[in-house]
Motif scaffolding. Structure first.
Motif, short mmCIF file in Angstrom:
data_model
loop_
_atom_site.label_atom_id
_atom_site.label_comp_id
_atom_site.label_asym_id
_atom_site.label_seq_id
_atom_site.Cartn_x
_atom_site.Cartn_y
_atom_site.Cartn_z
N ASP A 95 8.79 -11.49 1.75
CA ASP A 95 8.89 -12.86 2.26
C ASP A 95 9.47 -12.83 3.68
N ARG A 96 9.53 -11.63 4.28
CA ARG A 96 10.10 -11.48 5.61
C ARG A 96 9.04 -11.74 6.68
N ARG A 97 9.33 -12.66 7.54
CA ARG A 97 8.40 -12.96 8.64
C ARG A 97 8.43 -11.84 9.68
N GLY A 98 7.28 -11.61 10.29
CA GLY A 98 7.19 -10.59 11.31
C GLY A 98 7.10 -9.17 10.78
N LEU A 99 6.90 -9.00 9.48
CA LEU A 99 6.74 -7.69 8.86
C LEU A 99 5.34 -7.57 8.29
N LEU A 100 4.61 -6.53 8.67
CA LEU A 100 3.28 -6.30 8.13
C LEU A 100 3.34 -5.40 6.90
N LEU A 101 2.51 -5.70 5.92
CA LEU A 101 2.34 -4.86 4.74
C LEU A 101 1.00 -4.15 4.86
N GLY A 102 0.97 -2.85 4.53
CA GLY A 102 -0.28 -2.11 4.63
C GLY A 102 -0.51 -1.17 3.47
N ILE A 103 -1.77 -1.11 3.04
CA ILE A 103 -2.17 -0.10 2.05
C ILE A 103 -3.45 0.55 2.57
N VAL A 104 -3.69 1.80 2.14
CA VAL A 104 -4.88 2.51 2.57
C VAL A 104 -5.78 2.78 1.38
N THR A 105 -7.09 2.81 1.64
CA THR A 105 -8.07 3.02 0.59
C THR A 105 -9.26 3.83 1.12
N ALA A 106 -10.01 4.40 0.18
CA ALA A 106 -11.25 5.08 0.54
C ALA A 106 -12.17 5.06 -0.68
N ASP A 107 -12.44 3.91 -1.19
CA ASP A 107 -13.26 3.54 -2.37
C ASP A 107 -12.48 2.65 -3.32
N CYS A 108 -11.17 2.89 -3.46
CA CYS A 108 -10.36 1.99 -4.28
C CYS A 108 -10.37 0.60 -3.66
N ALA A 109 -9.97 -0.40 -4.44
CA ALA A 109 -10.00 -1.78 -3.97
C ALA A 109 -8.70 -2.17 -3.28
N PRO A 110 -8.78 -2.60 -2.02
CA PRO A 110 -7.61 -3.18 -1.38
C PRO A 110 -7.52 -4.66 -1.70
N ILE A 111 -6.36 -5.13 -2.07
CA ILE A 111 -6.18 -6.53 -2.44
C ILE A 111 -5.06 -7.11 -1.59
N LEU A 112 -5.34 -8.19 -0.90
CA LEU A 112 -4.34 -8.90 -0.11
C LEU A 112 -4.11 -10.26 -0.75
N LEU A 113 -2.84 -10.66 -0.85
CA LEU A 113 -2.48 -11.90 -1.51
C LEU A 113 -1.49 -12.68 -0.65
N ALA A 114 -1.55 -14.00 -0.76
CA ALA A 114 -0.62 -14.82 0.02
C ALA A 114 -0.38 -16.17 -0.65
N ASP A 115 0.87 -16.58 -0.63
CA ASP A 115 1.25 -17.96 -0.88
C ASP A 115 1.77 -18.46 0.46
N ALA A 116 0.88 -19.06 1.23
CA ALA A 116 1.26 -19.49 2.58
C ALA A 116 2.31 -20.58 2.55
N LYS A 117 2.31 -21.41 1.50
CA LYS A 117 3.28 -22.50 1.40
C LYS A 117 4.68 -21.95 1.18
N ALA A 118 4.82 -20.97 0.31
CA ALA A 118 6.13 -20.39 0.02
C ALA A 118 6.53 -19.33 1.04
N GLY A 119 5.57 -18.80 1.78
CA GLY A 119 5.87 -17.75 2.73
C GLY A 119 6.09 -16.41 2.05
N VAL A 120 5.15 -16.04 1.19
CA VAL A 120 5.23 -14.76 0.47
C VAL A 120 3.86 -14.10 0.51
N VAL A 121 3.82 -12.81 0.84
CA VAL A 121 2.56 -12.09 0.89
C VAL A 121 2.67 -10.78 0.12
#
Length: 255
Positions: A95-121
């Motif tokens: 829930d920290r602003r200005g911090l990027l979250l990253g995952i790497v893939t090479a066939d597996c599924a990358p999933i990005l999620l966000a609750d923009a109202k609550a400020g959680v990714v």
């Protein structure tokens, strides 16, 4: 050096991107924007590629990542840590602003999620083991613990291996069908008679079962689209010595 290839999802109302292999400084078999620290590529080149990707989403933001182990584990992070201090997990939430979250893939599924109202990714790496084990469920639970609500969480499933390219062994379906006989819908018989698994559809179904109402799947096959994406399976079939990884990023703007 070509321009970066960034796939975005309309479902996500925060800065994010699923990156392809275009652009970047890597050469040889992993040429392009290889962001895999375990690929055998020059570490300085990989770090430069990761910085390039991060700056395309949130310029100057630190990038938090995990040491991926094909688990269902999700962790809450508040800062980026050195490479050798990364926790073993396959999803991370903040829930920290200005911090990027990253995952790497090479066939597996990358999933990005966000609750923009609550400020959680959140960002999750879902191979079939992690997906079946519940990595999406743990990611959602971690987001809710930070104040997100299931009604406001949106999710996007990025480029991954498609069912037509994902041939599996005859014994592969058994534990997945034992978990839920309805999972039979994620299998078809391929041209050789062996089953093919639909990882993307399975992940979407797990997200929906958890209560996520807005889900977007980009429908891009990492195995088939050689010019756009790295693929572990494609490299394995060609007996190549290594393979690159693409990165997927999400974060909250600093202000």
């Amino acid at each position: 050096m070509s321009a970066l290839d960034i796939v975005r999802a309309s479902a996500l109302a925060v800065p994010h991107g699923f990156f392809g292999r275009a652009g970047g400084r890597s050469t040889g078999g992993v040429a392009g924007l290889n962001c895999g620290l375990g690929s055998g590529d020059d570490p300085a080149t990989v770090e430069a590629n990761r910085r390039m990707a991060a700056d395309a989403i949130l310029p100057g933001a630190p990038l938090a990542s995990v040491y991926q182990v094909h688990s269902p584990k999700a962790v809450i992070v508040t800062e980026a840590v050195p490479r050798d201090e990364r926790p073993e997990a396959d999803a991370l939430v903040t829930d920290r602003r200005g911090l990027l979250l990253g995952i790497v893939t090479a066939d597996c599924a990358p999933i990005l999620l966000a609750d923009a109202k609550a400020g959680v990714v959140g960002a999750a790496h879902a191979g079939w083991r992690g997906a079946v084990g519940g990595v999406t469920d743990q990611t959602i639970a971690a987001m809710i613990s930070l104040g997100a609500t299931i009604d406001h969480i949106a999710a996007a499933v990025g480029p991954c291996i498609a069912q037509k390219s994902f041939e599996v062994g005859f014994d592969f379906p058994e534990p997945i069908l034992k978990d839920d006989p309805a999972n039979e819908r994620f299998f078809i018989d391929g041209p050789s008679g062996q089953p093919h698994f639909d990882l993307e559809a399975y992940v979407v179904a797990r997200l929906a079962a958890a209560g996520v109402r807005r889900i977007e799947a980009v429908g891009l096959d990492t195995y088939a689209l050689e010019d756009r994406f790295y693929s572990f399976r494609r490299s394995t079939h060609r007996y190549e010595p290594t393979y690159g990884r693409q990165v997927s990023l999400i974060g909250l703007p600093a202000q």
